[in-house]
Scaffold this active site. Sequence first.
Site, PDB file in Angstrom:
ATOM      1  N   SER A 190       0.858  -1.258  -0.095  1.00 20.27           N
ATOM      2  CA  SER A 190       0.030   0.160   0.043  1.00 20.27           C
ATOM      3  C   SER A 190       0.828   1.277   0.041  1.00 20.27           C
ATOM      4  O   SER A 190       1.493   1.704  -0.842  1.00 20.27           O
ATOM      5  CB  SER A 190      -0.699  -0.114   1.275  1.00 20.27           C
ATOM      6  N   ASP A 214      -1.310   1.341  -3.748  1.00 20.26           N
ATOM      7  CA  ASP A 214      -2.023   0.075  -4.285  1.00 20.26           C
ATOM      8  C   ASP A 214      -3.430   0.657  -4.769  1.00 20.26           C
ATOM      9  O   ASP A 214      -4.164  -0.350  -5.159  1.00 20.26           O
ATOM     10  CB  ASP A 214      -2.059  -1.069  -3.461  1.00 20.26           C
ATOM     11  N   GLU A 267     -12.903   5.666   6.040  1.00 17.80           N
ATOM     12  CA  GLU A 267     -11.907   6.056   7.116  1.00 17.80           C
ATOM     13  C   GLU A 267     -11.166   7.411   6.761  1.00 17.80           C
ATOM     14  O   GLU A 267     -11.546   7.850   5.449  1.00 17.80           O
ATOM     15  CB  GLU A 267     -10.748   5.222   7.263  1.00 17.80           C
ATOM     16  N   ALA A 268     -10.841   8.068   7.758  1.00 16.62           N
ATOM     17  CA  ALA A 268     -10.357   9.635   7.418  1.00 16.62           C
ATOM     18  C   ALA A 268      -9.221   9.569   6.354  1.00 16.62           C
ATOM     19  O   ALA A 268      -8.975  10.508   5.459  1.00 16.62           O
ATOM     20  CB  ALA A 268     -10.077  10.335   8.605  1.00 16.62           C
ATOM     21  N   ALA A 316      -5.657   1.755  23.197  1.00 17.30           N
ATOM     22  CA  ALA A 316      -4.352   1.012  23.172  1.00 17.30           C
ATOM     23  C   ALA A 316      -3.894   0.792  21.895  1.00 17.30           C
ATOM     24  O   ALA A 316      -4.697   0.608  20.894  1.00 17.30           O
ATOM     25  CB  ALA A 316      -4.439  -0.155  23.802  1.00 17.30           C
ATOM     26  N   THR A 344       0.178  -2.398  18.326  1.00 23.25           N
ATOM     27  CA  THR A 344       1.558  -2.951  17.877  1.00 23.25           C
ATOM     28  C   THR A 344       2.698  -2.349  18.971  1.00 23.25           C
ATOM     29  O   THR A 344       3.704  -3.207  18.732  1.00 23.25           O
ATOM     30  CB  THR A 344       2.309  -2.409  16.495  1.00 23.25           C
TER      31      THR A 344
END
Length: 594
Positions: free
Chosen positions: A74, A293, A387-388, A515, A518
């Site tokens: 991406s 992508d 999504e934004a 949270a 990752t």
Amino acid sequence: MATNINEAEFKAIIKAAEDWPRADTGNTDFGYGTAGFRMRADLLDYVVFTVGLVASLRSRKCGGNAIGIMITASHNPADDNGVKIVDPMGEMLVSEWEPYATAMANARTPDKLRNCFIQIIQNAQVHDHNARKVIFARDTRPSGARLVRALKAALEATNTEYVDYGILTTPQLHYLVKATNTEKMDKPYGEVSEEGYYKKMGKAFNEAIKRATKPPSSPVTVDCANGVGAPKMKKLLEYLPKDILKINVVNDKIESAKDLNFQCGADYVKTSQRVPKDFDGKPYDRWCSLDGDADRIIYYFVEDGSVFRLLDGDRIATLAASFIGDLVRKSGLEDAITIAIVQTAYANGASTKYVEQTLKLKVEFTNTGVKHLHHVAAMKDIGVYFEANGHGTILFSERAQKAMRKHQPQSPAQMEALETLRALTDLINQTVGDALSDFLLVETILAHKEWTVREWLSTYTDLPNKLAKVLVSDRSAYKSVEGTAERRLLTPKPVQPRIDAIVSKYRDGRCFVRASGTEDAVRVYGEAGEVYDTEDLVGKVCEFIGGLGGGGGGGMSDSVGPAGRLGGESGAYQTQMLRESGLGRDLREPQAGE
């Protein structure tokens, strides 16, 4: 329990795997998430090999339906890559199978690989005698060709039929998966070829835009991030009416790997709040950017004085919902079809207020991540989600499409609205967010409304907002209240009451903490009516969390005001661009996805 395993097949798998050994990552495991696997390309060979094994098993489980595999990273730099699995109807891999993909990628020895393979067969009740088929494609990254060889090795070892579609956008691969599996149905999704994708888009666009009073008066410039979207956009142009829409394609250097997503593309423009490299637009020229992508798109322009204005995923969602809502009413279907917009907590509060108070439409909130948005949108008659960061689409349920087919318009005006609405169901790629499809949708709507980017921007004013990261010793301690779309914390107990107390002091204040997926950190997102209030609000919440004894005293933040980027620092929280509209991950390391 019978394993249902073919020993000859397994021997072939082990032999093939010898050519694609797992990279030595020490104790670090790989994780399959929303974006599949994504990491440095030199770590991926074995991972892609195991994804081929999982896809073969998934196809058998799905009765021989084709499963898709896309090799892409991406918006990441060119030396990264990734791989993800696409389910039979073009949707993301079901969450129940994500642990299987993760376990296979982390099988470090032949014995563990064998045990994993057997466990999937047993747990998922996979029948070995079922047919298996996989179709796949890749983006323009140089590592893609090598990774395809690893994938083919796994598919050949498992005697899996496959089709290599070469270089495609991610949404085109999703399209082909659904088209392949619906080819023999009463209502096939589309012709099973890359050309079929362009034919479907072109025909639907011609049908949707032909009733616009007049075509756009100015051209639109498309920044293709020097990625796969460039050649595919140029190919799409061959199927579009040249006298209606004038399109300039820039950042199309796919032969130069170092230029992929470098200071251009949707992620760069969104996170840095500035125009791409070599931008030469005049005030109020219409520009948009794809990602590497081509599954995301955002629009933008500059005002006099080079003031940057962003028209992001929230803006695309409200524009689309407004237009579709008008068409539903004008066609006489308002009592038969309902429309909902699905947002995450990161959606700007001004957009939510606009949808509810001006458009009079329902807003549904869900947890962060495209798979959550898509799932909720699929339960609506018409579900709009973006999504934004510009990743999103619109889903038309079978119930809604049936109502459109059966409806008998009572006037020529109702007929025109109904025909345009029907055309949108083909124009919009309903399998996944698709930058090319969404581009044509936006251009269709602006033509119908006779809007420039100025009118589009004027629908509402974004609240100044800020995103920060605070390091903590145990991110698992930060749990959200179930059913609040991560907008309120259950634990640690002192945090939510303190957030509420801080927020109450600011006009239009809003703040939530979630949270990280990752790393040992939490994300702090805040909004308020003024830029300085937003900075102060987020700073105070960060300082409180940092003082709980769980870390803090540093981190990252991304701040956006109605006129562009906020500069400077807020206390100890150094300003730095974040990716993924709130996820802010360094995806160059092995991660659990987007």
